[in-house]
Design a protein around this motif. Structure first.
Motif, PDB file in Angstrom:
ATOM      1  N   ASN A   1       0.834  -1.213   0.000  1.00 23.65           N
ATOM      2  CA  ASN A   1       0.000   0.000   0.000  1.00 23.65           C
ATOM      3  C   ASN A   1       0.870   1.265   0.000  1.00 23.65           C
ATOM      4  OD1 ASN A   1      -2.443  -1.366  -0.005  1.00 23.65           O
ATOM      5  ND2 ASN A   1      -2.529  -1.498   2.223  1.00 23.65           N
ATOM      6  N   LYS A   2       1.990   1.211   0.720  1.00 27.26           N
ATOM      7  CA  LYS A   2       2.909   2.361   0.719  1.00 27.26           C
ATOM      8  C   LYS A   2       3.519   2.555  -0.673  1.00 27.26           C
ATOM      9  CE  LYS A   2       6.789   4.303   3.299  1.00 27.26           C
ATOM     10  NZ  LYS A   2       7.540   4.712   2.113  1.00 27.26           N
ATOM     11  N   ILE A   3       3.858   1.443  -1.335  1.00 31.21           N
ATOM     12  CA  ILE A   3       4.400   1.531  -2.692  1.00 31.21           C
ATOM     13  C   ILE A   3       3.378   2.177  -3.632  1.00 31.21           C
ATOM     14  CG2 ILE A   3       5.082   0.147  -4.691  1.00 31.21           C
ATOM     15  CD1 ILE A   3       6.438  -1.777  -2.752  1.00 31.21           C
ATOM     16  N   GLU A   4       2.103   1.795  -3.474  1.00 35.61           N
ATOM     17  CA  GLU A   4       1.064   2.388  -4.318  1.00 35.61           C
ATOM     18  C   GLU A   4       0.957   3.890  -4.088  1.00 35.61           C
ATOM     19  OE1 GLU A   4      -2.905   0.897  -5.064  1.00 35.61           O
ATOM     20  OE2 GLU A   4      -2.217  -1.096  -4.524  1.00 35.61           O
ATOM     21  N   GLY A   5       1.042   4.303  -2.816  1.00 35.26           N
ATOM     22  CA  GLY A   5       1.004   5.732  -2.521  1.00 35.26           C
ATOM     23  C   GLY A   5       2.182   6.466  -3.124  1.00 35.26           C
ATOM     24  N   ASP A   6       3.374   5.864  -3.055  1.00 34.28           N
ATOM     25  CA  ASP A   6       4.565   6.473  -3.653  1.00 34.28           C
ATOM     26  C   ASP A   6       4.437   6.570  -5.171  1.00 34.28           C
ATOM     27  OD1 ASP A   6       5.601   6.650  -1.126  1.00 34.28           O
ATOM     28  OD2 ASP A   6       6.839   4.841  -1.295  1.00 34.28           O
ATOM     29  N   MET A   7       3.811   5.565  -5.770  1.00 38.19           N
ATOM     30  CA  MET A   7       3.604   5.599  -7.227  1.00 38.19           C
ATOM     31  C   MET A   7       2.659   6.728  -7.628  1.00 38.19           C
ATOM     32  SD  MET A   7       5.441   3.394  -8.869  1.00 38.19           S
ATOM     33  CE  MET A   7       6.728   3.925  -7.739  1.00 38.19           C
ATOM     34  N   ASP A   8       1.641   7.004  -6.800  1.00 42.35           N
ATOM     35  CA  ASP A   8       0.740   8.124  -7.079  1.00 42.35           C
ATOM     36  C   ASP A   8       1.488   9.454  -7.038  1.00 42.35           C
ATOM     37  OD1 ASP A   8      -1.333   6.366  -7.368  1.00 42.35           O
ATOM     38  OD2 ASP A   8      -2.107   6.631  -5.335  1.00 42.35           O
ATOM     39  N   VAL A   9       2.366   9.590  -6.028  1.00 45.11           N
ATOM     40  CA  VAL A   9       3.157  10.818  -5.932  1.00 45.11           C
ATOM     41  C   VAL A   9       4.084  10.941  -7.140  1.00 45.11           C
ATOM     42  CG1 VAL A   9       4.917  12.004  -4.578  1.00 45.11           C
ATOM     43  CG2 VAL A   9       3.041  10.830  -3.410  1.00 45.11           C
ATOM     44  N   ALA A  10       4.724   9.847  -7.530  1.00 40.34           N
ATOM     45  CA  ALA A  10       5.607   9.862  -8.694  1.00 40.34           C
ATOM     46  C   ALA A  10       4.851  10.221  -9.959  1.00 40.34           C
ATOM     47  CB  ALA A  10       6.288   8.495  -8.845  1.00 40.34           C
ATOM     48  N   ASP A  11       3.611   9.733 -10.073  1.00 36.80           N
ATOM     49  CA  ASP A  11       2.806  10.044 -11.252  1.00 36.80           C
ATOM     50  C   ASP A  11       2.518  11.541 -11.344  1.00 36.80           C
ATOM     51  OD1 ASP A  11       1.028   9.102 -13.513  1.00 36.80           O
ATOM     52  OD2 ASP A  11      -0.465  10.077 -12.229  1.00 36.80           O
ATOM     53  N   ARG A  12       2.178  12.161 -10.207  1.00 39.85           N
ATOM     54  CA  ARG A  12       1.899  13.599 -10.210  1.00 39.85           C
ATOM     55  C   ARG A  12       3.151  14.406 -10.545  1.00 39.85           C
ATOM     56  NH1 ARG A  12      -1.052  12.268  -5.526  1.00 39.85           N
ATOM     57  NH2 ARG A  12       0.619  13.101  -4.215  1.00 39.85           N
ATOM     58  N   LEU A  13       4.286  14.030  -9.977  1.00 37.38           N
ATOM     59  CA  LEU A  13       5.531  14.764 -10.236  1.00 37.38           C
ATOM     60  C   LEU A  13       5.966  14.626 -11.698  1.00 37.38           C
ATOM     61  CD1 LEU A  13       7.538  13.882  -7.003  1.00 37.38           C
ATOM     62  CD2 LEU A  13       6.427  16.050  -7.556  1.00 37.38           C
ATOM     63  N   LEU A  14       5.821  13.444 -12.259  1.00 40.56           N
ATOM     64  CA  LEU A  14       6.199  13.242 -13.652  1.00 40.56           C
ATOM     65  C   LEU A  14       5.273  14.003 -14.596  1.00 40.56           C
ATOM     66  CD1 LEU A  14       7.117   9.441 -13.651  1.00 40.56           C
ATOM     67  CD2 LEU A  14       8.661  11.343 -14.081  1.00 40.56           C
ATOM     68  N   THR A  15       4.002  14.090 -14.219  1.00 45.53           N
ATOM     69  CA  THR A  15       3.055  14.851 -15.045  1.00 45.53           C
ATOM     70  C   THR A  15       3.447  16.318 -15.080  1.00 45.53           C
ATOM     71  OG1 THR A  15       1.310  13.286 -14.453  1.00 45.53           O
ATOM     72  CG2 THR A  15       0.610  15.407 -15.360  1.00 45.53           C
ATOM     73  N   GLU A  16       3.870  16.859 -13.909  1.00 45.57           N
ATOM     74  CA  GLU A  16       4.307  18.255 -13.882  1.00 45.57           C
ATOM     75  C   GLU A  16       5.580  18.466 -14.697  1.00 45.57           C
ATOM     76  OE1 GLU A  16       4.694  19.553  -9.919  1.00 45.57           O
ATOM     77  OE2 GLU A  16       2.554  19.397  -9.447  1.00 45.57           O
ATOM     78  N   LEU A  17       6.487  17.498 -14.663  1.00 42.09           N
ATOM     79  CA  LEU A  17       7.721  17.626 -15.434  1.00 42.09           C
ATOM     80  C   LEU A  17       7.469  17.516 -16.935  1.00 42.09           C
ATOM     81  CD1 LEU A  17      10.169  15.491 -13.242  1.00 42.09           C
ATOM     82  CD2 LEU A  17      10.217  17.974 -13.563  1.00 42.09           C
ATOM     83  N   GLU A  18       6.514  16.671 -17.308  1.00 38.13           N
ATOM     84  CA  GLU A  18       6.217  16.492 -18.728  1.00 38.13           C
ATOM     85  C   GLU A  18       5.551  17.734 -19.340  1.00 38.13           C
ATOM     86  OE1 GLU A  18       5.588  11.617 -18.814  1.00 38.13           O
ATOM     87  OE2 GLU A  18       3.893  12.974 -18.521  1.00 38.13           O
TER      88      GLU A  18
END
Length: 419
Positions: free
Chosen positions: A155-172
């Protein structure tokens, strides 16, 4: 258990009082006796029961150095030139002597209280089965806790993946970029997380069994008394003052060798440095070996001297599921709901004579057996429920792992595009 099995033997010299000379030979220890055999003649010069020993001492004088004396009734036996050392032999002999005295006192008290009956035998067998089932439940509970921890980690990994998705979207597509597609994108809907279907686990870890042991580390001369404690998560070796010498987690143990029913060795392998290995000797080891076999079934190895112990221990278990339980059910039924005899008069008389000769189960014993059977039934039902819960947890873990793997691969591809 075979009383003639040899636990340990040491080369030494024995003072023969009749000829006033020292005789070289081997001092042997069995589960119930101490023996000394001469090397030249092969004659058994000493053979006495452990319970007949009054005192074991380390003594020395001007003529006798580093000797070990054993006071057996009114006879004092002298042993010298003990190898590997006098302290090693003393610690082992004293350990088995004390344990033999304790077990003899307990057996004597039980024999003096009441003669053994069928009801008491059944009660003892069922109590042993209950203890084994409780130990299994502890191990199963710890396994469930591990599944709970895995689910929390996923569950923690899933939460980290959500954060990574948001950060990558901002970078893209940064917000300051005039052609950013984020200006026309609606806010993303937050997906509800799948909560783990596992219960909170306690941090406290229960002790399965603790026994006194003689610890040997690296060399045979480095021997000292201590304790072996078995947990659901591994095993711990401590000294007499309860100071931890070493703790093996279940994953750290590479192999456990059963040399005799009373001696085992535990080893953890390393690359580039010496292995961590401890040799443990105890009169109570036959009680711990079945638990070790259950916990480390793929890592435990029975050597030649211990194979007889395995066969003797496993053979009665085959009949446990049939003869013992059938006997318990039949005897309980005969006490609680006695049936009227069927047959001719002569057959009835013969049955009555046989019943008078046989030992009967009292009402109190029947009640005690009923209570134990109820506890066993409750433990079995709880174990079944826990197994079903763990099966569901395994399915959830498999799904979560697959989903996390896909997310990680997806984010890795996005990161490569940015770089």
């Amino acid at each position: 258990m075979n009383e003639d099995i040899r636990i340990h033997s040491w080369p030494c010299s024995y003072y023969l009082d009749t000829s006033k000379q020292w005789v070289s030979g081997r001092l042997s220890l069995t589960p119930v006796a101490i023996k000394f055999t001469a090397d030249k003649t092969g004659e058994l010069l000493v053979n006495f029961h452990l319970s007949s020993i009054s005192e074991i001492k380390k003594e020395s004088s001007n003529l006798i150095f580093s000797s070990l004396t054993i006071l057996e009734k009114s006879t004092k036996h002298w042993f010298s030139s003990l190898q590997p050392s006098r302290n090693v032999v003393f610690n082992i002999l004293e350990h088995f002597w004390r344990e033999q005295l304790l077990s003899s006192e307990g057996a004597g008290a039980e024999a003096a209280a009441l003669q053994s009956t069928k009801g008491k035998e059944l009660t003892g067998l069922l109590t042993g089965s209950q203890k084994r089932l409780e130990d299994t439940a502890k191990v199963l509970h710890y396994q469930g806790e591990q599944f709970d921890n895995i689910m929390r980690g996923l569950n923690k990994i899933e939460g980290d993946m959500d954060v990574a998705d948001r950060l990558l979207t901002e970078l893209e597509s940064p917000s300051w970029w005039p052609f950013s597609s984020r200006l026309w994108k609606a806010p993303l809907e937050t997906k509800p997380k799948e909560t783990a279907t596992v219960s909170d686990s306690k941090n406290q870890e229960g002790i399965i069994i603790r026994i006194p042991v003689i610890i040997t580390h690296r060399t045979d001369s480095n021997v000292k008394p201590g304790k072996l404690t078995l947990f659901a998560s591994g095993l711990e070796i401590s000294d007499c003052n309860s100071q931890v010498i070493h703790r093996f987690e279940s994953k750290d143990v590479d192999d456990i060798r059963v040399h005799t029913p009373y001696e085992i060795s535990v080893r953890q392998r390393f690359i580039g440095k010496p292995d961590t290995s401890y040799r443990l000797l105890s009169a109570k080891m036959p009680e711990a070996i079945p638990i070790l076999e259950m916990q480390f079934s793929k890592k435990i190895q029975f050597l030649e001297d211990a194979l007889g112990f395995v066969g003797a221990r496993k053979s009665p278990q085959v009949d446990l599921g049939t003869s013992i339980w059938q006997a318990a059910t039949g005897l309980l039924g005969g006490v609680v709901q006695p049936s009227s005899p069927v047959g001719d008069r002569e057959g009835v008389d013969n049955d009555q004579v046989q019943l008078q000769k046989q030992e009967k189960i009292s009402q109190e014993e029947a009640k005690e057996l009923k209570q134990i059977l109820k506890k066993l039934k409750g433990l079995a039902l709880e174990t079944e429920a826990e197994l079903e819960r763990q099966d569901e947890a395994l399915d959830s873990i498999t799904t979560s792992v697959d989903r996390a793997t896909l997310n990680i691969d997806k984010q890795n591809r996005r990161i490569k595009k940015l770089t």
